[in-house]
Design a protein around this motif. Structure first.
Motif, PDB file in Angstrom:
ATOM      1  N   LYS A 531       0.563  -1.353  -0.148  1.00 52.33           N
ATOM      2  CA  LYS A 531       0.149  -0.155   0.218  1.00 52.33           C
ATOM      3  C   LYS A 531       0.980   1.100  -0.468  1.00 52.33           C
ATOM      4  CE  LYS A 531      -3.958  -2.101   2.413  1.00 52.33           C
ATOM      5  NZ  LYS A 531      -4.867  -2.524   3.410  1.00 52.33           N
ATOM      6  N   PRO A 532       1.852   1.373  -0.933  1.00 50.76           N
ATOM      7  CA  PRO A 532       2.851   2.491  -0.675  1.00 50.76           C
ATOM      8  C   PRO A 532       2.097   3.911  -1.283  1.00 50.76           C
ATOM      9  CG  PRO A 532       2.873   1.856  -3.229  1.00 50.76           C
ATOM     10  CD  PRO A 532       1.727   0.676  -2.115  1.00 50.76           C
ATOM     11  N   ASP A 533       0.740   4.056  -1.718  1.00 49.28           N
ATOM     12  CA  ASP A 533       0.205   5.432  -1.889  1.00 49.28           C
ATOM     13  C   ASP A 533      -0.411   5.680  -0.205  1.00 49.28           C
ATOM     14  OD1 ASP A 533       0.812   5.285  -4.845  1.00 49.28           O
ATOM     15  OD2 ASP A 533      -1.473   4.926  -4.839  1.00 49.28           O
ATOM     16  N   GLU A 534      -1.336   4.755   0.216  1.00 48.60           N
ATOM     17  CA  GLU A 534      -1.358   5.026   1.892  1.00 48.60           C
ATOM     18  C   GLU A 534       0.461   5.325   2.862  1.00 48.60           C
ATOM     19  OE1 GLU A 534      -3.986   2.609   4.004  1.00 48.60           O
ATOM     20  OE2 GLU A 534      -4.410   2.035   2.080  1.00 48.60           O
ATOM     21  N   ALA A 535       1.012   4.617   2.435  1.00 47.21           N
ATOM     22  CA  ALA A 535       2.444   5.451   3.235  1.00 47.21           C
ATOM     23  C   ALA A 535       2.595   6.009   2.775  1.00 47.21           C
ATOM     24  CB  ALA A 535       3.184   4.258   3.093  1.00 47.21           C
ATOM     25  N   ILE A 536       3.344   6.867   1.210  1.00 45.71           N
ATOM     26  CA  ILE A 536       3.468   8.219   1.196  1.00 45.71           C
ATOM     27  C   ILE A 536       2.675   9.130   2.290  1.00 45.71           C
ATOM     28  CG2 ILE A 536       3.312   9.922  -0.519  1.00 45.71           C
ATOM     29  CD1 ILE A 536       3.649   7.796  -2.661  1.00 45.71           C
ATOM     30  N   SER A 537       1.179   9.209   2.213  1.00 50.46           N
ATOM     31  CA  SER A 537      -0.061   9.956   3.159  1.00 50.46           C
ATOM     32  C   SER A 537       0.629  10.038   4.945  1.00 50.46           C
ATOM     33  CB  SER A 537      -0.810   9.581   2.922  1.00 50.46           C
ATOM     34  OG  SER A 537      -1.997   9.576   1.487  1.00 50.46           O
ATOM     35  N   TRP A 538       1.139   8.524   5.233  1.00 53.31           N
ATOM     36  CA  TRP A 538       1.622   8.697   6.727  1.00 53.31           C
ATOM     37  C   TRP A 538       3.176   9.625   6.407  1.00 53.31           C
ATOM     38  CZ3 TRP A 538      -0.244   7.733  10.396  1.00 53.31           C
ATOM     39  CH2 TRP A 538      -1.988   7.044  11.208  1.00 53.31           C
ATOM     40  N   PHE A 539       3.792   9.180   5.801  1.00 56.77           N
ATOM     41  CA  PHE A 539       5.391  10.168   5.522  1.00 56.77           C
ATOM     42  C   PHE A 539       5.498  11.881   5.777  1.00 56.77           C
ATOM     43  CE2 PHE A 539       7.201   6.014   3.388  1.00 56.77           C
ATOM     44  CZ  PHE A 539       7.282   5.310   4.437  1.00 56.77           C
ATOM     45  N   THR A 540       3.975  11.888   4.035  1.00 57.78           N
ATOM     46  CA  THR A 540       3.715  13.196   4.330  1.00 57.78           C
ATOM     47  C   THR A 540       2.974  13.811   5.830  1.00 57.78           C
ATOM     48  OG1 THR A 540       3.200  13.153   2.161  1.00 57.78           O
ATOM     49  CG2 THR A 540       2.489  15.173   2.854  1.00 57.78           C
ATOM     50  N   GLN A 541       2.001  13.289   6.577  1.00 54.47           N
ATOM     51  CA  GLN A 541       1.441  13.673   7.663  1.00 54.47           C
ATOM     52  C   GLN A 541       2.767  13.867   8.547  1.00 54.47           C
ATOM     53  OE1 GLN A 541      -1.699  11.227   9.272  1.00 54.47           O
ATOM     54  NE2 GLN A 541      -1.490  12.029  11.472  1.00 54.47           N
ATOM     55  N   ALA A 542       3.298  12.853   8.910  1.00 51.42           N
ATOM     56  CA  ALA A 542       4.853  12.974   9.631  1.00 51.42           C
ATOM     57  C   ALA A 542       5.972  13.987   9.794  1.00 51.42           C
ATOM     58  CB  ALA A 542       5.725  11.751   9.622  1.00 51.42           C
ATOM     59  N   SER A 543       6.449  14.217   7.947  1.00 49.36           N
ATOM     60  CA  SER A 543       7.024  15.907   7.529  1.00 49.36           C
ATOM     61  C   SER A 543       6.186  17.201   7.869  1.00 49.36           C
ATOM     62  CB  SER A 543       7.386  15.806   6.274  1.00 49.36           C
ATOM     63  OG  SER A 543       7.966  14.506   6.130  1.00 49.36           O
ATOM     64  N   ARG A 544       4.462  17.148   8.563  1.00 54.98           N
ATOM     65  CA  ARG A 544       4.024  18.319   8.384  1.00 54.98           C
ATOM     66  C   ARG A 544       4.821  18.001  10.001  1.00 54.98           C
ATOM     67  NH1 ARG A 544      -1.189  16.801   4.936  1.00 54.98           N
ATOM     68  NH2 ARG A 544      -0.962  17.204   3.804  1.00 54.98           N
ATOM     69  N   THR A 545       3.880  16.926  10.342  1.00 57.79           N
ATOM     70  CA  THR A 545       4.515  17.628  11.933  1.00 57.79           C
ATOM     71  C   THR A 545       5.137  18.159  12.222  1.00 57.79           C
ATOM     72  OG1 THR A 545       2.685  15.222  12.077  1.00 57.79           O
ATOM     73  CG2 THR A 545       4.169  16.077  14.133  1.00 57.79           C
ATOM     74  N   ASP A 546       6.425  18.160  12.310  1.00 59.67           N
ATOM     75  CA  ASP A 546       7.736  18.640  12.090  1.00 59.67           C
ATOM     76  C   ASP A 546       8.461  19.262  10.509  1.00 59.67           C
ATOM     77  OD1 ASP A 546       9.650  19.238  13.111  1.00 59.67           O
ATOM     78  OD2 ASP A 546      10.550  17.930  14.217  1.00 59.67           O
ATOM     79  N   PRO A 547       8.058  20.345  10.470  1.00 62.56           N
ATOM     80  CA  PRO A 547       9.179  20.574   9.231  1.00 62.56           C
ATOM     81  C   PRO A 547      10.471  20.816   8.801  1.00 62.56           C
ATOM     82  CG  PRO A 547       7.936  22.078  10.016  1.00 62.56           C
ATOM     83  CD  PRO A 547       7.098  21.287  10.838  1.00 62.56           C
ATOM     84  N   TYR A 548      10.866  20.272   9.962  1.00 64.40           N
ATOM     85  CA  TYR A 548      12.606  20.729  10.806  1.00 64.40           C
ATOM     86  C   TYR A 548      13.267  19.377  10.580  1.00 64.40           C
ATOM     87  CZ  TYR A 548      12.191  25.819  11.318  1.00 64.40           C
ATOM     88  OH  TYR A 548      11.067  27.038  10.976  1.00 64.40           O
ATOM     89  N   PHE A 549      12.124  18.720  10.681  1.00 65.11           N
ATOM     90  CA  PHE A 549      12.664  16.757  10.705  1.00 65.11           C
ATOM     91  C   PHE A 549      13.218  16.772   9.570  1.00 65.11           C
ATOM     92  CE2 PHE A 549      12.186  12.068  11.317  1.00 65.11           C
ATOM     93  CZ  PHE A 549      13.277  12.370  12.200  1.00 65.11           C
TER      94      PHE A 549
END
Length: 647
Positions: A531-549
């Protein structure tokens, strides 16, 4: 008598001017690259060997040195009177920065200032990406250039973000537009522009910007705007505010929507006589942040963002830059077996001190004081602290302060270095000997063990059993620790135990909704099950949570998801943005580039992978990329074979 200064422009199109303002024509791209490398080197000098490796790495040593000598001779002629800045000392080459000004160095210097006038000057210096008109086919140089460009771009984003938060509305709008221009996919930048439009009375343009942001996110990532963005849009519609606010939460009793208090915990200052004790103060600060994130009624700024404000900084200014309503500052002093901890909670806007406390306690009471600080903050801002919430939010503290200190030392090291991994393991094992019931130490020992075997591609059942036993021991000791649950889930992914992995990672995110590592681990699990498309959504959410990470492995995870989704161009783009790639990711890069028909680039990526692992094979890759679906395994095998990787 002062020596006239020559000027070197590296941001945007290359330029070199003599003291009289006349332009020097540096004709070749390789000489422009050589000047940039020398200008940005620490200390201003590099060895000839280093320069040859960066610019002539495909040539024999003597041939490369001959090419360097020829380039330096041509450069001296082209620079004319400015050639005085070019220096050679024994086997080193450098630039005399006393007679040469470099725009990128001035920009980075301005960016570190807290003075808005100096920051504005720095913004004026940023005329585009580093060496925008220079490209070479030298792999080592391109990697150096990619890393430097990423660092400078990140710095520019920080500068324009700070400037878009202060000053006159018209100036804020100008800086916010530039911020979006730098990275349109960065949602925080889109919010800054929405807020700036609203500040100058352009409500329609602010709402139009929201629609553009929403469409862009849907097109690029197939996701909706974050809660912060939706809240800002609603605030603009209701004419309540002109600034981006943190998301709101629903009151469980009355069902009313209330704004979550936003808090930034700045790194505590080390007041001990030994400056090497900074890791101890940092560890206390991080533990307070971690404890606070467990309260869903609070919005906590991540430590990656707050730790950029270290030292003698204005707390209220830092709070405004971090968009936090409240700021926690403090200090730690160790004297013998005693600790003196001070903490203050301040309101950002009014600069009003909400409360302040000083603790003079034995070291053994540290964890009690941390709990008390957390409860005081929560009790002050939320109005009450439910006993069961506090109970479930608390980590099981170590029984020994010495064990805790060893863990802090281990966590402060760079785990990417092989030598550091050995030292991390030693420190964690020592911590466990001091406290056999230290859950976090077991979890981190499992994590570093998994990294070691992944680096060596020796993920055998025996090795997995070893790291798995440490991770399970951690969860057994403290099932309410989000970090322990997340690490156990990550190791279960490597064991291909997908259902159990999902259970533990979900538990980790429930315990701490802001656990970035748990989000990335869940995305990795989704890749494994197809389910790579769902994975990309999770990675994007994580990146939003901390834009400096933004470590390199984040780009690697995005790239693997895109590769699995057969989006080879996006995979290659992510890998090009990473500052460092591991050998198995270089193999994925080679496979993606080969799929795109870029055979030469694929060959170069494969060559870099083989330099690290000469025995690289498809069998090794299958061990490191544990797909569950046969079609994904088949796709990986076919792509790797096409790139030239043997069975």
């Amino acid at each position: 008598m002062a020596v006239p200064t020559s000027k070197l422009r590296l941001l945007g199109e290359f330029g070199f001017a003599n003291p009289d303002g006349q332009t020097c024509h540096v004709t070749t791209k390789k000489n422009r690259a050589l000047l940039a490398i020398l200008a940005m080197s620490k200390g201003g000098f590099l060895t000839r060997e280093q320069l040859c490796g960066l610019l002539w790495g495909d040539r024999a040593e003597e041939q490369a040195r001959s090419s360097l000598r020829q380039s330096l001779a041509v450069m001296r002629k082209e620079l004319g009177a400015s050639a005085i800045c070019l220096k050679t000392e024994d086997d080193r080459v450098g630039l005399d920065r006393q007679v040469l000004s470099v725009d990128v160095l001035e920009f980075l210097s301005c960016a570190s200032s807290d003075d808005l006038t100096i920051l504005t000057c720095g913004a004026g210096l940023y005329q585009g990406e580093l060496l925008s008109d220079v490209t070479l086919k030298e792999e080592a140089f391109e990697q150096w250039l990619s890393t430097e460009r990423r660092h400078i771009l990140d710095t520019a984003i920080l500068v324009f973000e700070r400037l878009s938060s202060y000053g006159e509305s018209a100036a804020r709008l100008t800086f916010a537009k530039k911020l979006v221009e730098l990275d349109p996919l960065r949602e925080a930048s889109q919010r800054a522009l929405m807020a700036a439009y609203h500040a100058v009375g352009e409500k329609g343009l602010a709402l139009q910007q929201f629609e553009e942001c929403k469409n862009l996110l849907a097109k690029e990532f197939a996701v909706s705007p974050a809660a912060e963005t939706l809240q800002l849009r609603n605030s603009i519609l209701s004419k309540q505010t002109d600034s981006a606010r943190p998301p709101k939460s629903v009151d469980e009793v009355g069902g009313k929507t209330t704004e979550r208090p936003s808090i930034a915990v700045l790194p505590f200052t080390n007041l001990s006589s030994n400056p090497d004790q900074q890791y101890f103060a940092d560890g206390i600060s991080e533990d307070i942040i971690t404890a606070l994130t467990r309260f869903k009624s609070l919005f906590i700024v991540s430590h990656n963002s707050t730790f950029r404000y270290r030292g003698d900084v204005d707390a209220s200014e830092a709070g405004r830059a971090l968009d936090a309503k409240f700021v926690v500052v403090g200090s730690v002093r160790r004297s013998g077996a005693n600790l003196r901890i001070t903490a203050q909670l301040c309101e950002t806007k009014s600069v009003k001190q909400v409360w302040a406390e000083t603790y003079n306690v034995p070291e053994t009471d540290l964890f009690k004081i941390q709990d008390e600080l957390v409860q005081t903050i929560v009790g002050t801002l939320v109005g009450r602290v439910a006993d069961d919430s506090v109970y479930h939010a608390r980590l099981k503290p170590p029984a020994s302060l010495a064990a805790y200190e060893l863990l802090l030392q281990a966590n402060s090291l760079n785990w990417e270095s092989p030598g550091a991994k050995v030292e991390v393991r030693r420190l964690l094992e020592s911590a466990i000997r001091l406290d056999p019931e230290y859950a976090t130490a077991y979890a981190l020992l499992a994590a570093v063990g998994l990294r070691e075997v992944a680096d060596q591609a020796k993920i055998t059942n025996e090795v997995l059993d070893s790291v798995l036993s440490h991770a399970r021991k951690a969860v057994e000791i403290d099932p309410n620790d989000s970090t322990c649950q997340s690490i156990l889930g990550r190791i279960l992914i490597a064991c291909r135990e997908t259902e159990l992995a999902a259970e533990h990672i979900s538990r980790a995110m429930k315990l701490n909704p802001n656990n970035l590592f748990a989000m990335f681990n869940y995305g990795s699990l989704l890749i494994q099950v197809g389910k790579p498309d769902e994975a990309i959504s999770w990675f994007t959410q994580a990146s939003r949570t901390d834009p400096y990470f933004n470590p390199s492995w984040v780009h690697e995870k995005f790239a693997l998801a895109y590769f699995t989704a057969r989006s080879y161009d996006l995979a290659a783009n992510q890998l090009a943005r990473a500052s460092k790639l591991r050998f198995h990711t270089l193999a994925i890069a080679a496979a993606s580039l080969q799929k795109l028909g870029k055979s030469e680039a694929a060959k170069q990526a494969l060559g870099r992978a083989l330099q690290v692992r000469s025995d690289l094979s498809i069998e090794i890759m299958h061990a490191l990329v544990p797909y569950s679906r046969p079609e994904d395994e088949g796709h990986l095998r076919e792509a790797l074979l096409a790139a030239g990787i043997p069975e």
